[in-house]
Design an enzyme around this catalytic site. Sequence first.
Site, short mmCIF file in Angstrom:
data_model
loop_
_atom_site.label_atom_id
_atom_site.label_comp_id
_atom_site.label_asym_id
_atom_site.label_seq_id
_atom_site.Cartn_x
_atom_site.Cartn_y
_atom_site.Cartn_z
N CYS A 44 -5.54 1.49 5.89
CA CYS A 44 -6.28 0.27 6.21
C CYS A 44 -5.84 -0.26 7.57
CB CYS A 44 -6.11 -0.78 5.13
SG CYS A 44 -4.48 -1.53 5.08
N CYS A 86 -1.85 -1.04 7.31
CA CYS A 86 -0.98 0.16 7.26
C CYS A 86 -0.93 0.84 8.63
CB CYS A 86 -1.50 1.14 6.23
SG CYS A 86 -1.27 0.55 4.55
N TRP A 113 -12.20 11.35 -40.46
CA TRP A 113 -12.30 11.35 -39.01
C TRP A 113 -13.09 12.58 -38.58
CZ3 TRP A 113 -11.00 7.12 -36.52
CH2 TRP A 113 -10.02 6.28 -37.07
N ARG A 126 -8.79 5.05 -22.57
CA ARG A 126 -9.04 3.59 -22.57
C ARG A 126 -8.20 2.91 -21.51
NH1 ARG A 126 -8.15 3.21 -28.85
NH2 ARG A 126 -10.25 3.72 -29.54
N GLU A 165 1.14 3.84 1.93
CA GLU A 165 1.76 4.23 3.20
C GLU A 165 3.00 3.38 3.45
OE1 GLU A 165 -1.33 3.39 2.48
OE2 GLU A 165 -2.77 4.06 3.98
N ASP A 174 -16.43 0.21 -38.96
CA ASP A 174 -15.16 0.95 -38.86
C ASP A 174 -13.91 0.07 -38.78
OD1 ASP A 174 -16.82 3.11 -38.73
OD2 ASP A 174 -16.57 3.47 -36.58
N HIS A 181 0.85 -1.19 0.00
CA HIS A 181 0.00 0.00 0.00
C HIS A 181 0.89 1.25 0.00
CE1 HIS A 181 -3.85 -2.12 1.67
NE2 HIS A 181 -3.47 -2.56 0.48
N LEU A 234 -25.85 1.62 -29.49
CA LEU A 234 -25.38 1.10 -28.20
C LEU A 234 -25.15 2.25 -27.22
CD1 LEU A 234 -24.60 -1.32 -26.45
CD2 LEU A 234 -22.27 -1.13 -27.33
N GLU A 284 -17.31 2.38 -26.30
CA GLU A 284 -17.12 3.22 -27.50
C GLU A 284 -17.85 2.56 -28.63
OE1 GLU A 284 -13.08 4.83 -28.67
OE2 GLU A 284 -12.55 3.19 -27.35
C1 AOF Z 1 -4.47 1.75 2.14
N1 AOF Z 1 -3.49 2.11 1.28
O1 AOF Z 1 -2.53 2.04 -0.71
C2 AOF Z 1 -4.57 0.95 -0.47
C3 AOF Z 1 -5.63 0.63 0.43
O2 AOF Z 1 -5.69 -6.83 -0.16
P1 AOF Z 1 -5.01 -5.58 0.32
O3 AOF Z 1 -4.19 -5.79 1.56
O4 AOF Z 1 -4.23 -4.87 -0.76
O5 AOF Z 1 -6.17 -4.58 0.80
C4 AOF Z 1 -7.03 -4.00 -0.15
C5 AOF Z 1 -7.94 -3.02 0.52
O6 AOF Z 1 -7.17 -2.03 1.21
C6 AOF Z 1 -8.80 -2.25 -0.46
O7 AOF Z 1 -10.06 -2.86 -0.67
C7 AOF Z 1 -8.96 -0.91 0.21
O8 AOF Z 1 -9.97 -0.94 1.18
C8 AOF Z 1 -7.62 -0.74 0.93
N2 AOF Z 1 -6.68 -0.10 0.00
N3 AOF Z 1 -5.54 1.08 1.70
O9 AOF Z 1 -4.38 2.05 3.34
C9 AOF Z 1 -3.49 1.73 0.02
N4 AOF Z 1 -4.59 0.52 -1.74
ZN ZN Z 2 -3.15 -0.26 3.77
#
Ligand code: AOF
Ligand code: ZN
Length: 339
Positions: free
Chosen positions: A67, A76, A160, A174, A43, A190, A41, A272, A267
């Site tokens: 998290c 984290c 175009w 994209r 942090e 196309d 992550h 559609l 696209e």
């Molecule tokens: C953070 N910092 O950079 C991100 C977070 O499976 P994991 O351990 O990677 O956890 C994924 C979950 O953590 C994701 O669903 C979201 O709630 C959080 N993502 N949290 O502190 C991060 N990418």
């Molecule tokens: Zn985290």
Amino acid sequence: MCIELAKKGKPSPNPYVGCIVLDKFGNVISEGYHKKCGENHAERDALLKLKNGEEEGGTLIVNLEPCSHYGKTPPCTDLIIERKIKRVVIGMRDVNLKVNGVEVLRDAGIEVIEGVLKDECERLNEVFIKNMKDKKTFIALKSASTLDGKIATAGGSSKWITSENARNHVKKLRSLYDAIMTSSATVIADNPSMDHDIKIILDRNLRSDINSKIYQSGKIFVFHDEKLSAENNNIEYIKTPVQDGKLDLDFIFAKLFELGIMSVFVESGGKLSGEVLKYADKIYQFIAPKITGDNSSKSSYDFRKITDINESIELEISSAELFPPDILLTCYPISKSIK
Ligand code: AOF
Ligand code: ZN
């Protein structure tokens, strides 16, 4: 800074997260971001670069609540506490219900400041928020038209409408989404290649030629009438219910989520695009400064007749950017206007 760092990642299905660390004097001493699902992550990425304890008593700034749970990576919050950070500044709370980082940090005596650039942080993670809250795929719709809303003449001439500048930007757009989607009508008219790792083609009657450019690379999913059958080693065919002579989009979008496709960039032609409008979370409308003046030309959105102008679908424009000589309006539908 965190938002810009976050955008360097390709984290789907995880959120975009960027982080900076300040020492106790307020100097930036580290930065990090979440590169990819399964990897550190933001942090952790930022804190692990610091080896001499200079972060002690400092501030950690991050666009998303840190998290506090074990997922593919450890919490984290544990590392933030261990590294003796004094203050944490966050943009928004995590919509993942497993996460309760703010309370965990406060309980550990860390000051937490919330809601800094909250709107920008929510926009950055609009896909993640939709996925987590609604358990649905985020749907972006792109169209490119003349000033009078036309995408081709009655005979189909369309190359175009917009400039190379605009079309190059479409390639970037994209790449922000997990998959692209188009219709057999567009493939046949196309023969675009629409480069992407995952391509979805809606082809009710299996009319498109698998020698077309779009079939030549990427993982291909073809949604077609459940009454038909098809097989090919390089293509995943998906039988789809038909309603009113059209493939059932509720079924298709639900299926995309099941397949782990968290966002899709649609696209195609007016038919559609018109059908997808009521599902669209975001609309990218390119407009070229050209006027066909021909009411039999094909329109960007072509799915109904209305008599009262007040039945129009209304959008909120979030940005207008020039890709000279064209313009890109990035819009969000106002949901009460969609029936
Ligand atoms: C953070 N910092 O950079 C991100 C977070 O499976 P994991 O351990 O990677 O956890 C994924 C979950 O953590 C994701 O669903 C979201 O709630 C959080 N993502 N949290 O502190 C991060 N990418
Ligand atoms: Zn985290």
